[in-house]
Design a protein around this motif. Structure first.
Motif, PDB file in Angstrom:
ATOM      1  N   ALA A  90       0.700  -1.134   0.109  1.00  0.00           N
ATOM      2  CA  ALA A  90      -0.021  -0.044  -0.003  1.00  0.00           C
ATOM      3  C   ALA A  90       0.823   1.301   0.144  1.00  0.00           C
ATOM      4  O   ALA A  90       1.918   1.421   0.717  1.00  0.00           O
ATOM      5  CB  ALA A  90      -1.016   0.077   1.227  1.00  0.00           C
ATOM      6  N   GLY A  91       0.364   2.160  -0.993  1.00  0.00           N
ATOM      7  CA  GLY A  91       1.109   3.540  -1.078  1.00  0.00           C
ATOM      8  C   GLY A  91       2.644   3.376  -1.822  1.00  0.00           C
ATOM      9  O   GLY A  91       3.116   4.585  -1.939  1.00  0.00           O
ATOM     10  N   LYS A  92       2.917   2.160  -2.352  1.00  0.00           N
ATOM     11  CA  LYS A  92       4.088   1.906  -2.841  1.00  0.00           C
ATOM     12  C   LYS A  92       3.852   1.770  -4.412  1.00  0.00           C
ATOM     13  O   LYS A  92       2.742   1.319  -4.859  1.00  0.00           O
ATOM     14  CB  LYS A  92       5.188   0.741  -2.647  1.00  0.00           C
ATOM     15  CG  LYS A  92       5.313   0.967  -0.930  1.00  0.00           C
ATOM     16  CD  LYS A  92       6.510   1.771  -0.590  1.00  0.00           C
ATOM     17  CE  LYS A  92       6.970   1.758   0.915  1.00  0.00           C
ATOM     18  NZ  LYS A  92       7.770   2.712   1.123  1.00  0.00           N
ATOM     19  N   THR A  93       4.981   1.873  -5.347  1.00  0.00           N
ATOM     20  CA  THR A  93       4.702   1.565  -6.667  1.00  0.00           C
ATOM     21  C   THR A  93       5.425   0.538  -7.141  1.00  0.00           C
ATOM     22  O   THR A  93       6.343  -0.065  -6.587  1.00  0.00           O
ATOM     23  CB  THR A  93       5.213   2.858  -7.327  1.00  0.00           C
ATOM     24  OG1 THR A  93       6.485   3.068  -7.113  1.00  0.00           O
ATOM     25  CG2 THR A  93       4.483   4.077  -6.984  1.00  0.00           C
ATOM     26  N   VAL A  94       4.920  -0.111  -8.252  1.00  0.00           N
ATOM     27  CA  VAL A  94       5.705  -1.118  -8.849  1.00  0.00           C
ATOM     28  C   VAL A  94       6.952  -0.852  -9.378  1.00  0.00           C
ATOM     29  O   VAL A  94       6.912   0.276 -10.028  1.00  0.00           O
ATOM     30  CB  VAL A  94       4.600  -2.033  -9.730  1.00  0.00           C
ATOM     31  CG1 VAL A  94       3.629  -2.562  -8.884  1.00  0.00           C
ATOM     32  CG2 VAL A  94       4.098  -1.207 -10.890  1.00  0.00           C
ATOM     33  N   ALA A  95       7.621  -1.697  -9.963  1.00  0.00           N
ATOM     34  CA  ALA A  95       8.735  -1.310 -11.095  1.00  0.00           C
ATOM     35  C   ALA A  95       8.119  -1.141 -12.365  1.00  0.00           C
ATOM     36  O   ALA A  95       7.067  -1.293 -12.626  1.00  0.00           O
ATOM     37  CB  ALA A  95       9.728  -2.560 -11.028  1.00  0.00           C
ATOM     38  N   THR A  96       9.042  -0.402 -13.000  1.00  0.00           N
ATOM     39  CA  THR A  96       8.490   0.158 -14.439  1.00  0.00           C
ATOM     40  C   THR A  96       9.480  -0.709 -15.555  1.00  0.00           C
ATOM     41  O   THR A  96      10.369  -1.258 -15.189  1.00  0.00           O
ATOM     42  CB  THR A  96       8.594   1.444 -14.519  1.00  0.00           C
ATOM     43  OG1 THR A  96      10.138   2.023 -14.432  1.00  0.00           O
ATOM     44  CG2 THR A  96       7.926   2.236 -13.583  1.00  0.00           C
ATOM     45  N   GLY A  97       8.761  -0.753 -16.700  1.00  0.00           N
ATOM     46  CA  GLY A  97       9.470  -1.271 -17.845  1.00  0.00           C
ATOM     47  C   GLY A  97       8.940  -2.541 -18.356  1.00  0.00           C
ATOM     48  O   GLY A  97       9.480  -3.165 -19.408  1.00  0.00           O
ATOM     49  N   PHE A  98       8.065  -3.224 -17.652  1.00  0.00           N
ATOM     50  CA  PHE A  98       7.668  -4.616 -18.091  1.00  0.00           C
ATOM     51  C   PHE A  98       6.238  -4.383 -18.575  1.00  0.00           C
ATOM     52  O   PHE A  98       5.538  -5.344 -19.043  1.00  0.00           O
ATOM     53  CB  PHE A  98       7.788  -5.668 -16.960  1.00  0.00           C
ATOM     54  CG  PHE A  98       7.024  -5.320 -15.681  1.00  0.00           C
ATOM     55  CD1 PHE A  98       5.616  -5.778 -15.353  1.00  0.00           C
ATOM     56  CD2 PHE A  98       7.254  -4.653 -14.575  1.00  0.00           C
ATOM     57  CE1 PHE A  98       4.733  -5.461 -14.787  1.00  0.00           C
ATOM     58  CE2 PHE A  98       6.759  -4.229 -13.301  1.00  0.00           C
ATOM     59  CZ  PHE A  98       5.286  -4.461 -13.432  1.00  0.00           C
ATOM     60  N   TYR A  99       5.793  -3.263 -18.787  1.00  0.00           N
ATOM     61  CA  TYR A  99       4.456  -2.936 -19.310  1.00  0.00           C
ATOM     62  C   TYR A  99       4.653  -1.659 -20.260  1.00  0.00           C
ATOM     63  O   TYR A  99       5.586  -1.156 -20.313  1.00  0.00           O
ATOM     64  CB  TYR A  99       3.469  -2.555 -18.296  1.00  0.00           C
ATOM     65  CG  TYR A  99       3.663  -1.598 -17.291  1.00  0.00           C
ATOM     66  CD1 TYR A  99       3.518  -0.217 -17.676  1.00  0.00           C
ATOM     67  CD2 TYR A  99       4.381  -2.000 -16.315  1.00  0.00           C
ATOM     68  CE1 TYR A  99       3.787   0.682 -16.508  1.00  0.00           C
ATOM     69  CE2 TYR A  99       4.728  -0.945 -15.299  1.00  0.00           C
ATOM     70  CZ  TYR A  99       4.470   0.326 -15.449  1.00  0.00           C
ATOM     71  OH  TYR A  99       4.841   1.363 -14.571  1.00  0.00           O
ATOM     72  N   PRO A 100       3.919  -1.577 -21.070  1.00  0.00           N
ATOM     73  CA  PRO A 100       4.208  -0.283 -22.058  1.00  0.00           C
ATOM     74  C   PRO A 100       4.219   1.014 -21.330  1.00  0.00           C
ATOM     75  O   PRO A 100       3.684   1.113 -20.540  1.00  0.00           O
ATOM     76  CB  PRO A 100       2.717  -0.350 -22.941  1.00  0.00           C
ATOM     77  CG  PRO A 100       2.053  -1.616 -22.843  1.00  0.00           C
ATOM     78  CD  PRO A 100       2.350  -2.431 -21.526  1.00  0.00           C
TER      79      PRO A 100
END
Length: 148
Positions: A90-100
């Motif tokens: 909660a309140g954190k973000t996922v890593a990026t780069g594996f989705y458009p």
């Protein structure tokens, strides 16, 4: 009324018994697995997008895997090791780069200050939940479709 009251304990017992039977879900079939037995694609995904995290829990249910990382992110993989859901604490973000990348662009443009808390692959594309609680739907190409 007396007749109803006489059967009330039996009715309550039947309801309680049904609730107990229904509470046995597929989660009871989850099997703990060693990290090294995860599909190669899942191990590669974790190493690439969460390099500093350790796998603290890995479970297999039929042909699906659920992995919990040391920093709290939960990732679901299909039997081939392809991610199906990534859920940050909660309140954190996922890593990026594996989705458009277009999804990040849309979120940054329209929801400044929010990030992606959870992303799931769905039949129609991606279901995205932001850190502010907003749910969005995107196509597989990353085009915004609608609010969910």
């Amino acid at each position: 009324m007396k007749r109803f009251l006489r059967f009330l304990p039996f009715l309550l017992l039947a309801v309680a018994g049904s609730a107990t039977l229904c509470s046995c879900s597929d989660d009871d079939k989850d099997e703990l697995v060693a990290t090294d037995t995860l599909p190669a694609q899942a191990k590669t995904f974790i190493a690439q997008y969460y390099p500093s995290a350790k796998v603290v829990l890995a479970q297999k249910d039929k042909d699906e895997y659920e992995v919990t990382l040391s920093e709290g992110t939960r990732i679901d993989f299909d039997k081939a090791g392809e991610w199906t859901d990534v859920d940050a604490p909660a309140g954190k973000t996922v890593a990026t780069g594996f989705y458009p990348e277009a999804i990040d662009t849309y979120v940054n443009t329209n929801f400044a200050g929010s990030g992606i808390n959870e992303i799931s692959k769905e039949q129609k594309g991606y279901d995205v939940e932001l850190t502010n609680g907003t749910d969005l739907v995107f196509s597989y190409e990353g085009t915004f479709i609608s609010f969910d």
